[in-house]
Write a protein that holds these residues in place. Structure first.
Motif, PDB file in Angstrom:
ATOM      1  N   UNK A 291       3.890   5.565 -10.529  1.00 20.21           N
ATOM      2  CA  UNK A 291       2.562   5.344  -9.955  1.00 20.21           C
ATOM      3  C   UNK A 291       1.525   5.929 -10.883  1.00 20.21           C
ATOM      4  N   UNK A 292       0.609   5.077 -11.317  1.00 24.21           N
ATOM      5  CA  UNK A 292      -0.424   5.505 -12.258  1.00 24.21           C
ATOM      6  C   UNK A 292      -1.524   6.209 -11.483  1.00 24.21           C
ATOM      7  N   UNK A 293      -1.827   7.474 -11.821  1.00 22.84           N
ATOM      8  CA  UNK A 293      -2.883   8.200 -11.125  1.00 22.84           C
ATOM      9  C   UNK A 293      -4.178   7.995 -11.891  1.00 22.84           C
TER      10      UNK A 293
ATOM     11  N   UNK B 259       0.611  10.052  -3.399  1.00 24.97           N
ATOM     12  CA  UNK B 259      -0.653  10.657  -3.800  1.00 24.97           C
ATOM     13  C   UNK B 259      -1.488  11.012  -2.576  1.00 24.97           C
ATOM     14  N   UNK B 260      -1.446  10.092  -1.592  1.00 24.10           N
ATOM     15  CA  UNK B 260      -2.206  10.312  -0.358  1.00 24.10           C
ATOM     16  C   UNK B 260      -1.717  11.569   0.361  1.00 24.10           C
TER      17      UNK B 260
ATOM     18  N   UNK C  23       0.822  -1.205   0.000  1.00 22.16           N
ATOM     19  CA  UNK C  23       0.000   0.000   0.000  1.00 22.16           C
ATOM     20  C   UNK C  23       0.856   1.255   0.000  1.00 22.16           C
TER      21      UNK C  23
ATOM     22  N   UNK D 102       0.913   4.003  -2.647  1.00 27.62           N
ATOM     23  CA  UNK D 102      -0.111   5.035  -2.752  1.00 27.62           C
ATOM     24  C   UNK D 102       0.199   6.265  -1.918  1.00 27.62           C
TER      25      UNK D 102
END
Lengths: 139, 492, 120
Positions: B61-63, B9-10, B3, B6
């Motif tokens: 990381x793919x948004x 972005x978080x 995780x 992520x």
């Protein structure tokens, strides 16, 4: 501007402008337009109302705090929805997906409709704030 | 731990959401704690991201739901992980310090706005850092320049507005140039994703030599204006002098650095160093950096105002960083990145100290600072640490970065520039040491001064003490960080 | 010269960019500076959108007969410039608000007079 003609026409036209704005926001995922354009139209209707009714002291006042709260709540809503979509897309989580619906209906297109509504509210109040910023007097 | 991918972005999401929650809250105290707790959460997430990067290496990381050329991407390598830890932790310290100074410097009704802007600023800076999409970077640049300008004018004094207008005009000039640079790149590559632009550029570099020069030139001037490269630094002294001290600390230690990091990304990822070496831009950056090192220090020497002096010293230090980038070799880049960290620590501490001193002495004049070493011993103790680090005395972080610069100069066979480095260090000593000497020594300076009479409470001093320890720690054992930087540079 | 005329969109946008840039730099009046900033931004929008336009193709809105990918222009630059316009509008509004503040505090919006008065 104190003008009876303008006031009477405004009474008729402004509701139509607002309905048109709402229509554009709600149909944003089906046709050209969307939150930004629809929000601008809504904001313009607010500005028009302020311009026309100001001399008669009969306009509906929106408090500064209410504008701030509406904008911030819509921004948070937008952030949460879009963030959910970003995170589930990027992390490839298999969480609950919003049903896409039948193409062509208002309730379709997954998250686009609520996002458009949020953008519409933000843009509407931002345009209105931009106007009041350069106009003397309060919001 | 999967995780953890992520988390970058978080971090951005948490910062934006929490900053938009602030205007809805009613009490100032709640706003302050929300701001601090969200930034502290981001520190934890950044540390976890670094741990993840150490395990799995750099990752894309793919948004959202779309793959790279259509969708957005974040790229997190060692550089981003280290820098995000630095950004968030320094921002947390500055926020903590601003709890004690904001009431004094900012009007009650603007304090909530101030913390909102700080959150947005930090989020957009981290966005610039992470994003792998160059247009996304541009949007974050504009957002950060509005927020940065906001935290300058939030004090609502005459001079602030003037400084804010100057800053806004020059930074919108800069972002216009950056957007034009992006337009040129888009027109010859048809992509906005940094990785894809690079792939296309390698294919077409011989066809569009002049376009590449123009594009990189536009990026250089645009980001140079925003990060106060020497001849276009004119907005910086005003903005840093008149802003509230916690905003000056944020501006100088973080905002300028984010644009420099973007510039590094553009040179090494978008263009690639092989292509950049065929263009004459890096030489200009090198010379501008060297001139900035000398002239920034000379201008700082002429100032009578404490914050203005520190601001001009920033111009000189930014000169060092551009100098390191301009050398164009791996060691130079490593030195520049190390200097970004050490300068961020030192300069944020210096601005916070200046804020404390001005609050207690009620004067910005350097000549009024005599004897305050007795009255504010802890604050001045940290000031001594920072000043010695700036001058480049061994055992402090500044020495290590200057040492790395010297190694990089030798490596690139431009020995003459060592003289510039030494001269700039001497000039640094010339303007920092008199303050220290006057603060502690001299018969007439120290008599009638009561020990500890003007010191702030320990809670208010905590951030600058932590920064001082960090500076000394980086000075004594920098190997760990240097290793990380070496890793980050090797897979940029 | 011939290349300038064939690429007239780009030529025009670069000329506009120059005009905007110099207006932003040279003029002392803050309002003129903001106008210059807007001209500069608009020229970049023109440049981008010209890059996305392919002659004799339709706007990328799919109506009844779908014409395939070849039938439409490139929508990406247009979408990007929509973002760009929003950003430019916000910066302009912010700059104008600051200009009003400046006028309240200094009584003038000429930058050289402000700099003379503002000597601390």
């Amino acid at each position: 501007m104190k003008d009876a003609l303008l006031r009477e026409i405004g009474k008729v036209v402004i509701p139509f402008i607002q309905i048109f704005g709402i229509y554009i926001i709600l149909n944003g995922h089906l046709s050209p337009g969307g939150g930004f354009s629809g929000g601008t139209i809504l904001g313009v209707s607010l500005i028009m109302h302020k311009l026309i009714e100001e001399p008669y002291k009969s306009r509906i006042k929106i408090s500064e705090r209410a504008v701030m709260q509406f904008t911030c709540v819509s921004l948070i809503l937008y952030g949460l929805l879009k963030g959910y979509s970003f995170i589930t897309g990027g992390g490839e989580f298999e969480l609950l997906d919003i049903p896409l619906g039948i193409p062509g209906r208002i309730l379709s297109g997954g998250m686009l409709l609520p996002l458009n509504v949020a953008v519409g509210i933000i843009v509407c109040f931002t345009i209105y704030t931009f106007y009041t910023l350069f106009d003397k007097g309060e919001i | 731990m999967a995780a953890a991918a992520n988390f970058p972005l978080l971090i951005i999401l948490i910062l934006f959401l929490s900053s938009f929650m602030m205007p809805v809250l009613k009490r100032v105290k709640a706003v302050k704690w929300l701001s601090l707790s969200s930034i502290l959460l981001c520190v934890v997430l950044s540390v976890l991201t670094l741990a993840y990067v150490q395990q799995n290496g750099a990752f894309l990381y793919k948004v959202g739901h779309f793959e790279a050329p259509w969708g957005n991407e974040l790229k997190i390598g060692y550089l981003e992980a280290i820098m995000s830890i630095m950004f968030t932790s320094i921002a947390a310290l500055i926020t903590w310090a601003s709890f004690f100074s904001a009431d004094y410097e900012i009007k009650e009704k603007n304090i909530m706005l101030y913390y909102t802007l700080c959150g947005m600023l930090l989020a957009s800076l981290l966005g610039i850092l992470y994003s792998n999409d160059i247009f996304n970077c541009f949007v974050f640049i504009e957002l950060s320049s509005i927020a940065a300008c906001g935290i300058v004018v939030v004090k609502d004094k005459k001079e602030n507005i003037k400084a804010g207008v100057k800053y806004l005009i020059l930074s919108s000039l800069g972002s216009g140039l950056v957007l034009m640079g992006i337009a040129f790149l888009y027109s010859i590559t048809g992509n906005l994703n940094i990785g894809f632009i690079h792939q296309e550029l390698v294919k077409v570099k011989d066809l569009y030599h002049n376009t590449l020069i123009i594009s990189l030139g536009l990026f250089t001037v645009g980001l140079g204006v925003k990060s106060a490269m020497f001849p276009v630094h004119i907005w910086l002294p005003d903005a840093h002098t008149y802003a509230p001290s916690s905003s000056s600390a944020l501006l100088s230690s973080l905002v300028l650095k984010a644009y420099i990091l973007l510039y590094i990304k553009i040179i090494y990822r978008v263009f690639g160093i092989e292509i950049v070496k065929t263009l004459p831009i890096l030489e200009i950056v090198l010379v501008m950096g060297a001139v900035g090192m000398i002239f920034g220090s000379i201008l700082a020497l002429l100032q009578k105002d404490l914050k203005r002096m520190i601001a001009y010293s920033s111009v000189a230090q930014i000169g060092y960083i551009f100098f390191g980038i301009g050398l164009g070799n791996i060691l130079g880049l490593m030195a520049a990145i190390f200097h970004i960290i050490s300068h961020a620590l030192t300069k944020s501490a210096l601005f916070l100290i200046a804020g404390n001193i001005i609050e207690r002495i009620h004067s910005k004049e350097i000549s009024r600072l005599k004897g305050i070493g007795i009255e504010m011993p802890i604050t001045l103790g940290v000031f001594v640490v920072c000043a010695l680090s700036m001058v480049g005395i061994p055992l402090f972080a500044g020495f290590n970065s200057k040492w790395n610069f010297a190694l990089a100069i030798i490596d690139s066979n431009r020995i003459l520039f060592i003289a510039v480095l030494v001269a700039s260090s001497l000039l640094n000593a010339l303007y920092y040491l008199p303050i220290i000497i006057n603060a502690y020594f001299g018969e007439e300076n120290t008599k009638d001064r009561v020990y500890m009479s003007k010191e702030k409470s320990l809670g208010a001093l905590l951030p600058i003490l932590i920064l001082a320890f960090a500076i000394i720690y980086l000075g004594i054992s920098s190997n760990g960080i240097i290793d990380l930087i070496a890793k980050s540079v090797s897979n940029l | 010269m011939e290349r300038l005329i064939t690429n007239y969109y780009e030529t025009a946008s670069i000329i506009l960019f120059g005009i905007g840039f110099m207006t932003l730099l040279i003029h002392n009046n803050l309002i003129k500076k903001i106008i210059g900033m807007n001209i500069m931004d608009t020229s970049i929008f023109l440049f981008f959108i010209a890059k996305g336009y392919i002659s004799a193709k339709e706007a990328p809105i799919i109506r009844a007969p779908y014409m395939g990918v070849e039938g439409y222009i490139n929508p990406v630059p247009t979408a990007l410039m929509l973002t760009g316009i929003v950003v430019a509008v916000s910066v302009t509004a912010f700059a104008l608000a600051l200009t009003i503040k400046i006028y309240e505090k200094y009584g003038t919006i000429e930058l050289n007079e402000i700099l003379e008065k503002g000597g601390d």
